[in-house]
Design an enzyme around this catalytic site. Structure first.
Site, PDB file in Angstrom:
ATOM      1  N   TYR A   1      33.767  31.954  31.381  1.00 53.16           N
ATOM      2  CA  TYR A   1      35.210  31.695  31.405  1.00 53.16           C
ATOM      3  C   TYR A   1      35.759  31.370  30.027  1.00 53.16           C
ATOM      4  O   TYR A   1      36.933  31.650  29.746  1.00 53.16           O
ATOM      5  CB  TYR A   1      35.542  30.599  32.426  1.00 53.16           C
ATOM      6  CG  TYR A   1      35.508  31.152  33.836  1.00 53.16           C
ATOM      7  CD1 TYR A   1      36.615  31.809  34.366  1.00 53.16           C
ATOM      8  CD2 TYR A   1      34.363  31.067  34.605  1.00 53.16           C
ATOM      9  CE1 TYR A   1      36.583  32.350  35.647  1.00 53.16           C
ATOM     10  CE2 TYR A   1      34.305  31.601  35.883  1.00 53.16           C
ATOM     11  CZ  TYR A   1      35.421  32.248  36.397  1.00 53.16           C
ATOM     12  OH  TYR A   1      35.377  32.799  37.644  1.00 53.16           O
TER      13      TYR A   1
ATOM     14  N   ARG B   1      36.540  34.776  28.768  1.00 55.53           N
ATOM     15  CA  ARG B   1      37.742  35.316  29.408  1.00 55.53           C
ATOM     16  C   ARG B   1      38.989  34.619  28.859  1.00 55.53           C
ATOM     17  O   ARG B   1      40.038  35.235  28.697  1.00 55.53           O
ATOM     18  CB  ARG B   1      37.680  35.118  30.926  1.00 55.53           C
ATOM     19  CG  ARG B   1      36.462  35.655  31.624  1.00 55.53           C
ATOM     20  CD  ARG B   1      36.413  37.166  31.714  1.00 55.53           C
ATOM     21  NE  ARG B   1      36.048  37.807  30.477  1.00 55.53           N
ATOM     22  CZ  ARG B   1      34.812  37.762  29.926  1.00 55.53           C
ATOM     23  NH1 ARG B   1      33.842  37.071  30.480  1.00 55.53           N
ATOM     24  NH2 ARG B   1      34.555  38.415  28.805  1.00 55.53           N
TER      25      ARG B   1
ATOM     26  N   ASN C   1      47.016  36.532  39.326  1.00 54.82           N
ATOM     27  CA  ASN C   1      46.362  36.521  38.020  1.00 54.82           C
ATOM     28  C   ASN C   1      46.220  35.096  37.490  1.00 54.82           C
ATOM     29  O   ASN C   1      47.068  34.237  37.747  1.00 54.82           O
ATOM     30  CB  ASN C   1      47.154  37.363  37.027  1.00 54.82           C
ATOM     31  CG  ASN C   1      47.251  38.813  37.484  1.00 54.82           C
ATOM     32  OD1 ASN C   1      46.353  39.317  38.134  1.00 54.82           O
ATOM     33  ND2 ASN C   1      48.361  39.459  37.159  1.00 54.82           N
TER      34      ASN C   1
ATOM     35  N   HIS D   1      45.659  31.826  42.399  1.00 51.79           N
ATOM     36  CA  HIS D   1      44.220  31.702  42.159  1.00 51.79           C
ATOM     37  C   HIS D   1      43.889  30.832  40.958  1.00 51.79           C
ATOM     38  O   HIS D   1      42.790  30.911  40.426  1.00 51.79           O
ATOM     39  CB  HIS D   1      43.605  33.098  42.009  1.00 51.79           C
ATOM     40  CG  HIS D   1      43.717  33.906  43.252  1.00 51.79           C
ATOM     41  ND1 HIS D   1      43.695  35.294  43.256  1.00 51.79           N
ATOM     42  CD2 HIS D   1      43.855  33.538  44.547  1.00 51.79           C
ATOM     43  CE1 HIS D   1      43.812  35.730  44.496  1.00 51.79           C
ATOM     44  NE2 HIS D   1      43.917  34.686  45.300  1.00 51.79           N
TER      45      HIS D   1
ATOM     46  N   THR E   1      49.080  45.376  42.642  1.00 46.66           N
ATOM     47  CA  THR E   1      48.142  44.801  43.603  1.00 46.66           C
ATOM     48  C   THR E   1      48.259  45.533  44.926  1.00 46.66           C
ATOM     49  O   THR E   1      49.356  45.916  45.339  1.00 46.66           O
ATOM     50  CB  THR E   1      48.390  43.294  43.827  1.00 46.66           C
ATOM     51  OG1 THR E   1      47.535  42.820  44.876  1.00 46.66           O
ATOM     52  CG2 THR E   1      49.835  43.010  44.215  1.00 46.66           C
TER      53      THR E   1
END
Length: 245
Positions: free
Chosen positions: A58, A61, A93, A110, A177
């Protein structure tokens, strides 16, 4: 500035809008995210087995997000808000590209990759203005920090808030999406019966449910065209021929 009683556009965005800014997402067909298995880096079990690997993943990312920039779709939505339309964005996202483009009302279903949170108390969240999370970084309760990201197998705590927002929509715009991921897939069902909806996605002709308008274009192509139309007409409605935009 948003006017009192302004029409309400609710925008549901997914990986397709961020991909145009260079942010890669996992491919559901092979279960990989940046060549890592989803089970290893995006589940509570993966974090329990190898927290250092997950934190490192992460961190990488996070740096990718920091290097990315909002694209034409992000910017167009912010411009529409500045033109006086009420725009609420519900995104799957975890990046901050909507906010950096200027959108003010953004709900992250999320989680947010530029935040850390406690492993024992979801309410303890901490901004990561720079750097990342290391093994040994702890919350105010002494528990290891983790990414503020909803992993596979975890509940989506803000889903109820998202349902309430959709229930107040005059228009629904779905971008990038398929809404195939649960529980986000159920969001369209929360909209008022009179609310129109349109999907902007290169695969829109195959993905759009019945009754939903289709723009088989990328986010960067389709969203600015819709925004230009809405700003010109001053009304949140779909043209008779979407392809004419």
């Amino acid at each position: 500035m948003e006017e009192q009683g302004a029409p309400h556009l609710v925008v549901l965005t997914g990986a397709g809008i961020s991909a145009e800014s260079g942010i890669r997402t996992f491919r559901a067909s092979d279960g990989l995210w940046e060549e890592h298995s989803i089970e290893a880096v995006a589940t509570p079990e993966g974090f329990a087995r190898d927290p250092e690997r997950v934190l490192r993943f992460y961190d990488e990312r996070r740096e990718q997000v920091r290097r990315a920039a909002p694209n034409a779709a992000h910017r167009a939505l912010a411009e529409l808000e500045r033109a006086g339309i009420r725009v609420s964005i519900i995104t799957q996202n975890i990046d901050d590209l909507h906010e950096r483009a200027g959108s003010r009302d953004v709900l992250h279903l999320h989680g947010e990759i530029l935040m850390a949170r406690s492993s024992v108390d979801d309410a303890l969240r901490y901004p990561l203005s720079s750097g990342g999370i290391r093994l040994g970084d702890v919350c105010d309760k002494g528990s290891q920090l983790r990414p503020d990201v909803v992993w596979f197998g975890e509940s989506v705590p803000r889903y109820g808030d998202a349902c309430d927002i959709v229930a107040e929509a005059d228009m629904l715009l779905v971008v990038g999406t398929s809404l195939a991921v649960m529980p986000a897939a159920l969001l369209l069902e929360q909209a008022p019966l009179e609310a129109q909806a349109v999907l902007v996605d290169p695969e829109a002709n195959d993905l759009a449910p019945p009754g939903v308008g289709r723009m088989a274009l990328s986010a960067g192509q389709g969203v600015p065209r819709l925004v230009k139309y809405w700003r010109a007409t001053g009304r949140l409605e779909l043209p008779n021929d979407l392809l004419s935009l």
